[in-house]
Design a protein around this motif. Sequence first.
Motif, mmCIF file in Angstrom:
data_model
loop_
_atom_site.group_PDB
_atom_site.id
_atom_site.type_symbol
_atom_site.label_atom_id
_atom_site.label_comp_id
_atom_site.label_asym_id
_atom_site.label_seq_id
_atom_site.Cartn_x
_atom_site.Cartn_y
_atom_site.Cartn_z
ATOM 1 N N ARG A 11 112.263 51.292 23.326
ATOM 2 C CA ARG A 11 111.139 51.623 22.451
ATOM 3 C C ARG A 11 111.475 52.913 21.718
ATOM 4 O O ARG A 11 112.378 53.658 22.111
ATOM 5 C CB ARG A 11 109.823 51.763 23.225
ATOM 6 N N ASP A 12 110.754 53.186 20.657
ATOM 7 C CA ASP A 12 111.009 54.379 19.851
ATOM 8 C C ASP A 12 110.465 55.638 20.523
ATOM 9 O O ASP A 12 109.494 55.593 21.278
ATOM 10 C CB ASP A 12 110.343 54.241 18.476
ATOM 11 N N GLY A 13 111.096 56.769 20.209
ATOM 12 C CA GLY A 13 110.544 58.064 20.570
ATOM 13 C C GLY A 13 110.948 58.633 21.903
ATOM 14 O O GLY A 13 110.458 59.684 22.293
ATOM 15 N N VAL A 14 111.855 57.986 22.630
ATOM 16 C CA VAL A 14 112.242 58.482 23.950
ATOM 17 C C VAL A 14 113.149 59.701 23.794
ATOM 18 O O VAL A 14 114.121 59.676 23.038
ATOM 19 C CB VAL A 14 112.973 57.392 24.752
ATOM 20 N N ASP A 15 112.850 60.782 24.513
ATOM 21 C CA ASP A 15 113.655 61.995 24.385
ATOM 22 C C ASP A 15 113.906 62.681 25.727
ATOM 23 O O ASP A 15 114.238 63.870 25.783
ATOM 24 C CB ASP A 15 112.996 62.988 23.426
ATOM 25 N N ARG A 16 113.765 61.948 26.834
ATOM 26 C CA ARG A 16 114.036 62.548 28.131
ATOM 27 C C ARG A 16 114.328 61.469 29.164
ATOM 28 O O ARG A 16 114.059 60.277 28.952
ATOM 29 C CB ARG A 16 112.845 63.386 28.605
ATOM 30 N N TYR A 17 114.905 61.921 30.281
ATOM 31 C CA TYR A 17 115.189 61.043 31.410
ATOM 32 C C TYR A 17 114.783 61.788 32.674
ATOM 33 O O TYR A 17 115.007 62.999 32.793
ATOM 34 C CB TYR A 17 116.675 60.703 31.455
ATOM 35 N N LEU A 18 114.179 61.096 33.621
ATOM 36 C CA LEU A 18 113.783 61.708 34.877
ATOM 37 C C LEU A 18 114.744 61.246 35.973
ATOM 38 O O LEU A 18 114.792 60.067 36.316
ATOM 39 C CB LEU A 18 112.345 61.335 35.232
ATOM 40 N N ALA A 19 115.531 62.192 36.473
ATOM 41 C CA ALA A 19 116.537 61.896 37.495
ATOM 42 C C ALA A 19 115.961 62.193 38.876
ATOM 43 O O ALA A 19 115.325 63.231 39.087
ATOM 44 C CB ALA A 19 117.789 62.729 37.254
ATOM 45 N N ILE A 20 116.213 61.302 39.821
ATOM 46 C CA ILE A 20 115.697 61.433 41.180
ATOM 47 C C ILE A 20 116.866 61.583 42.141
ATOM 48 O O ILE A 20 117.799 60.780 42.129
ATOM 49 C CB ILE A 20 114.864 60.202 41.575
ATOM 50 N N HIS A 21 116.835 62.617 42.959
ATOM 51 C CA HIS A 21 117.850 62.805 43.996
ATOM 52 C C HIS A 21 117.181 62.706 45.354
ATOM 53 O O HIS A 21 116.240 63.452 45.648
ATOM 54 C CB HIS A 21 118.537 64.154 43.856
ATOM 55 N N CYS A 22 117.644 61.783 46.179
ATOM 56 C CA CYS A 22 117.132 61.617 47.535
ATOM 57 C C CYS A 22 118.177 62.140 48.513
ATOM 58 O O CYS A 22 119.264 61.561 48.638
ATOM 59 C CB CYS A 22 116.826 60.151 47.828
ATOM 60 N N GLY A 23 117.880 63.223 49.197
ATOM 61 C CA GLY A 23 118.800 63.782 50.173
ATOM 62 C C GLY A 23 118.691 63.067 51.508
ATOM 63 O O GLY A 23 117.818 62.223 51.722
ATOM 64 N N ASP A 24 119.581 63.431 52.424
ATOM 65 C CA ASP A 24 119.531 62.872 53.772
ATOM 66 C C ASP A 24 118.365 63.466 54.549
ATOM 67 O O ASP A 24 117.760 64.467 54.130
ATOM 68 C CB ASP A 24 120.851 63.143 54.495
ATOM 69 N N GLU A 25 118.077 62.875 55.683
ATOM 70 C CA GLU A 25 116.977 63.354 56.514
ATOM 71 C C GLU A 25 117.191 64.827 56.863
ATOM 72 O O GLU A 25 118.281 65.235 57.268
ATOM 73 C CB GLU A 25 116.884 62.527 57.793
ATOM 74 N N GLY A 26 116.157 65.621 56.672
ATOM 75 C CA GLY A 26 116.237 67.045 56.954
ATOM 76 C C GLY A 26 116.637 67.893 55.765
ATOM 77 O O GLY A 26 116.675 69.126 55.858
#
Length: 312
Positions: free
Chosen positions: A164-179
């Motif tokens: 779609r038009d107008g996209v100007d960002r990305y949301l990155a997700i980092h999942c670490g290990d337990e703790g």
Amino acid sequence: MAQDTAASAGLAQVLRTGPFHLALRAALAERGLALHRVQYKLAQRGIKVGVTSLSYWQQGARRPQRPESLRAVTALEEVLELPAGALTRLLESQTPVYPDIERPTGRSYRTLTEDSDVVRKLLADLGAPTDGGLHTVGQSERVLIGARRELLDRESQQVVRAHRDGVDRYLAIHCGDEGADPARMTVRATENCRLGRVRHVPEAPLLVAELLFDTRLRAGDTYVFSYGFRDGTAGESSEYFRGFPFPGGQYVLQVRFDEAALPVRCGRFAQASTTAPRTARQELTLSGQHRAVHLVDQSVRPGLLGIEWDWG
């Protein structure tokens, strides 16, 4: 007078070439009409459009597509004293350029992470819409396991296409290990993006980072960017996998180990969801010189894909 002529010439030019949002913006500027005034004039013609929608249209963040929106565009031509079809023609001419660009069918985060409620909360805090407007067509990741057997670092290069038009960002997700402690993790934007807002909560070992592009993408545009996460805040790691809500094109994952901490065996796996059995298992040979293993998938399907290892 010369200035008025130049403005009229500029409007005529953008009406010929588009894109739609620039033509609308130029017409609004030349007529000197505020958006709330345009809204009022449309309402007089029986057309109801919010000021927010009008703002999105002129910014290129949204395109009028629904029948009622297209009727509003036709009325806009009258309000802005434009030739009939001047704006609607631009919408029609842009539509077939990428006729196959649509949001791919995907899966909920609930199937991809045990912390799905936290992920949704953090995404909502960043104002993320249900459809972020991007899907991945190629991605390469490098993961470094440290001397304490911890997940030390992760770097990603990603190729995305806007649907779609107008996209100007990305949301990155980092999942670490337990703790893992997200408060001590760091994020870096390394290529073609800038770091925006970063969000985490104490109760989950994950972090969400906003990566800002230097341009607004139109539907069909591709974009290449790189980013990374420095972790090293948890204990012993035994796997790394990535969740794909949508089909992801080609995916390359390389895991490299510190020379002081080498596993006895490694293997790749796939998983339809976090609760499903692991499938497509294949043993991977650790290279002696580079202390690394990798996988390549040419056409990622929604689900989980990763590498696991055993310390013996």
